[in-house]
Design a protein around this motif. Structure first.
Motif, PDB file in Angstrom:
ATOM      1  N   THR A 162       7.190  -0.275  -2.089  1.00 46.26           N
ATOM      2  CA  THR A 162       7.118  -0.306  -3.548  1.00 46.26           C
ATOM      3  C   THR A 162       8.182   0.571  -4.196  1.00 46.26           C
ATOM      4  O   THR A 162       7.960   1.175  -5.224  1.00 46.26           O
ATOM      5  CB  THR A 162       5.726   0.135  -4.033  1.00 46.26           C
ATOM      6  OG1 THR A 162       5.456   1.436  -3.512  1.00 46.26           O
ATOM      7  CG2 THR A 162       4.669  -0.840  -3.605  1.00 46.26           C
TER       8      THR A 162
ATOM      9  N   GLN B 242      -9.775  -5.223  -2.871  1.00 48.74           N
ATOM     10  CA  GLN B 242      -8.423  -4.807  -3.214  1.00 48.74           C
ATOM     11  C   GLN B 242      -7.466  -5.982  -3.173  1.00 48.74           C
ATOM     12  O   GLN B 242      -7.428  -6.729  -2.227  1.00 48.74           O
ATOM     13  CB  GLN B 242      -7.950  -3.715  -2.261  1.00 48.74           C
ATOM     14  CG  GLN B 242      -6.629  -3.090  -2.682  1.00 48.74           C
ATOM     15  CD  GLN B 242      -6.301  -1.874  -1.862  1.00 48.74           C
ATOM     16  OE1 GLN B 242      -6.035  -2.000  -0.680  1.00 48.74           O
ATOM     17  NE2 GLN B 242      -6.306  -0.711  -2.466  1.00 48.74           N
TER      18      GLN B 242
ATOM     19  N   LYS C 140      -3.298  -6.811  -3.904  1.00 47.28           N
ATOM     20  CA  LYS C 140      -1.974  -6.320  -4.250  1.00 47.28           C
ATOM     21  C   LYS C 140      -1.055  -7.526  -4.365  1.00 47.28           C
ATOM     22  O   LYS C 140      -1.040  -8.391  -3.521  1.00 47.28           O
ATOM     23  CB  LYS C 140      -1.439  -5.356  -3.185  1.00 47.28           C
ATOM     24  CG  LYS C 140      -2.244  -4.062  -3.078  1.00 47.28           C
ATOM     25  CD  LYS C 140      -1.591  -3.096  -2.116  1.00 47.28           C
ATOM     26  CE  LYS C 140      -2.394  -1.803  -2.042  1.00 47.28           C
ATOM     27  NZ  LYS C 140      -1.774  -0.831  -1.127  1.00 47.28           N
TER      28      LYS C 140
ATOM     29  N   GLU D 276      -3.663  -3.365  -7.231  1.00 48.14           N
ATOM     30  CA  GLU D 276      -2.356  -2.771  -7.454  1.00 48.14           C
ATOM     31  C   GLU D 276      -1.342  -3.889  -7.624  1.00 48.14           C
ATOM     32  O   GLU D 276      -1.419  -4.918  -6.946  1.00 48.14           O
ATOM     33  CB  GLU D 276      -1.938  -1.875  -6.287  1.00 48.14           C
ATOM     34  CG  GLU D 276      -2.824  -0.659  -6.103  1.00 48.14           C
ATOM     35  CD  GLU D 276      -2.291   0.269  -5.038  1.00 48.14           C
ATOM     36  OE1 GLU D 276      -3.109   0.825  -4.300  1.00 48.14           O
ATOM     37  OE2 GLU D 276      -1.040   0.405  -4.939  1.00 48.14           O
TER      38      GLU D 276
ATOM     39  N   HIS E  42       4.920  -0.041 -11.274  1.00 48.41           N
ATOM     40  CA  HIS E  42       3.763  -0.115 -10.382  1.00 48.41           C
ATOM     41  C   HIS E  42       2.502   0.243 -11.155  1.00 48.41           C
ATOM     42  O   HIS E  42       2.429   1.290 -11.789  1.00 48.41           O
ATOM     43  CB  HIS E  42       3.946   0.849  -9.204  1.00 48.41           C
ATOM     44  CG  HIS E  42       2.876   0.704  -8.166  1.00 48.41           C
ATOM     45  ND1 HIS E  42       2.805  -0.383  -7.322  1.00 48.41           N
ATOM     46  CD2 HIS E  42       1.820   1.496  -7.844  1.00 48.41           C
ATOM     47  CE1 HIS E  42       1.761  -0.252  -6.512  1.00 48.41           C
ATOM     48  NE2 HIS E  42       1.140   0.884  -6.809  1.00 48.41           N
TER      49      HIS E  42
ATOM     50  N   LYS F 126      -1.873   0.385 -11.074  1.00 44.35           N
ATOM     51  CA  LYS F 126      -3.134   0.348 -10.359  1.00 44.35           C
ATOM     52  C   LYS F 126      -4.253   0.159 -11.379  1.00 44.35           C
ATOM     53  O   LYS F 126      -4.307   0.864 -12.375  1.00 44.35           O
ATOM     54  CB  LYS F 126      -3.368   1.647  -9.582  1.00 44.35           C
ATOM     55  CG  LYS F 126      -2.339   1.931  -8.501  1.00 44.35           C
ATOM     56  CD  LYS F 126      -2.667   3.246  -7.798  1.00 44.35           C
ATOM     57  CE  LYS F 126      -1.658   3.581  -6.720  1.00 44.35           C
ATOM     58  NZ  LYS F 126      -1.979   4.871  -6.044  1.00 44.35           N
TER      59      LYS F 126
END
Length: 267
Positions: free
Chosen positions: A16, A30, A32, A134, A207, A209
């Motif tokens: 990232t 989760q 991503k 994320e 980025h 979250k």
């Protein structure tokens, strides 16, 4: 330097830095994935009517019980519409507003609306409740998008570079609710601005979250607890915490609230 989406989405790790994203995945609570946003319209160099078109491109690898699903088709999505295309690469043109260049192939999903192919939001087949997510995303100059948890609660994605005092409509804001019956100037309410503008300049990777808690219901189906944005972090800075949402934000797929709903990307 401008970030590029590369075809390395099949490796089992995530990088990232501002250059590339290697892997994105969903595992239990989760998810991503990477997102790029820009206004677009036609051919390989895309310009747009800023009143009409927005593009969101994202790429991810989806893992369920260690089974990977590379982004080579539209299996993950509900009826994505003709404006959504698969490409292998995208570059932001930082000399122009709302412009990028794509390359043919797969690995990136891009929305390319034009006069024949109208833009529309895209929804996951996945139905989620609580979710920790994320994402890495890049905004073109002047571009606008959003992430809707359960299709109903929006975290705004916007080119807010240079904004000193952000509002709920800026990058990382929890978008306002809306009541058309209220007087002008009072229709929007309960929006939550980010604590500060932690956004980066257009063309750079950002980025985010998101820790989302779905609304709670009793055995009779009555809501007993509101949905919450427990935490939103942008570029390492906490910008939202413990935001209690009494109902869906403006532009939601419905004003009803449910235990499970799809992930939605504004298109």
């Amino acid at each position: 330097m401008p970030a590029k989406a590369k075809a390395g989405f099949y490796l089992l790790f995530l990088k990232t830095d501002l250059g590339e994203v290697i892997l994105s995945y969903f595992n239990l609570r989760q998810m991503k994935f990477s997102i790029f946003c820009s206004y677009v319209s036609q051919r390989n160099v895309f310009y747009a009517n800023p009143l009409m078109f927005i593009a969101c491109l994202f790429s991810f690898q989806f893992l369920i019980a260690q089974s990977a699903l590379p982004l080579t088709d539209f299996t993950f999505f509900q009826s994505p519409g003709s404006a959504w295309k698969l490409v292998s690469d995208v570059n932001a043109d930082l000399t122009k507003q709302e412009v990028f260049v794509t390359s043919p192939g797969t690995g990136i999903l891009v929305n390319l609306p034009d006069a024949k192919n109208k833009g529309k939001d895209i929804f996951s087949n996945l139905q989620h409740g609580d979710m920790d997510m994320e994402l890495d995303y890049m905004m073109a100059m002047g571009s606008n998008s959003g992430i809707y948890m359960q299709g109903r609660y929006e975290i705004q994605l916007l080119d807010s570079w240079g904004v000193i005092t952000p509002t709920s409509g800026d990058n990382g804001g929890v978008y306002e609710r809306w009541n058309e019956s209220k007087p002008d100037g009072q229709k929007g309410y309960e929006g939550y601005a980010p604590r500060q503008n932690a956004g980066r300049a257009p063309g750079l990777w950002q980025h985010m979250k998101i820790s989302f808690q779905a609304p709670r219901f009793n055995s009779s189906g009555q809501k007993i607890e509101n949905a919450k944005m427990l935490r939103v972090e942008l570029n390492g800075v906490s910008i939202q915490e413990n935001i209690d949402m009494s109902g869906p934000t403006r532009g939601a797929m419905g004003n009803d609230e449910v235990p499970m709903g799809p992930l939605r990307i504004q298109g």
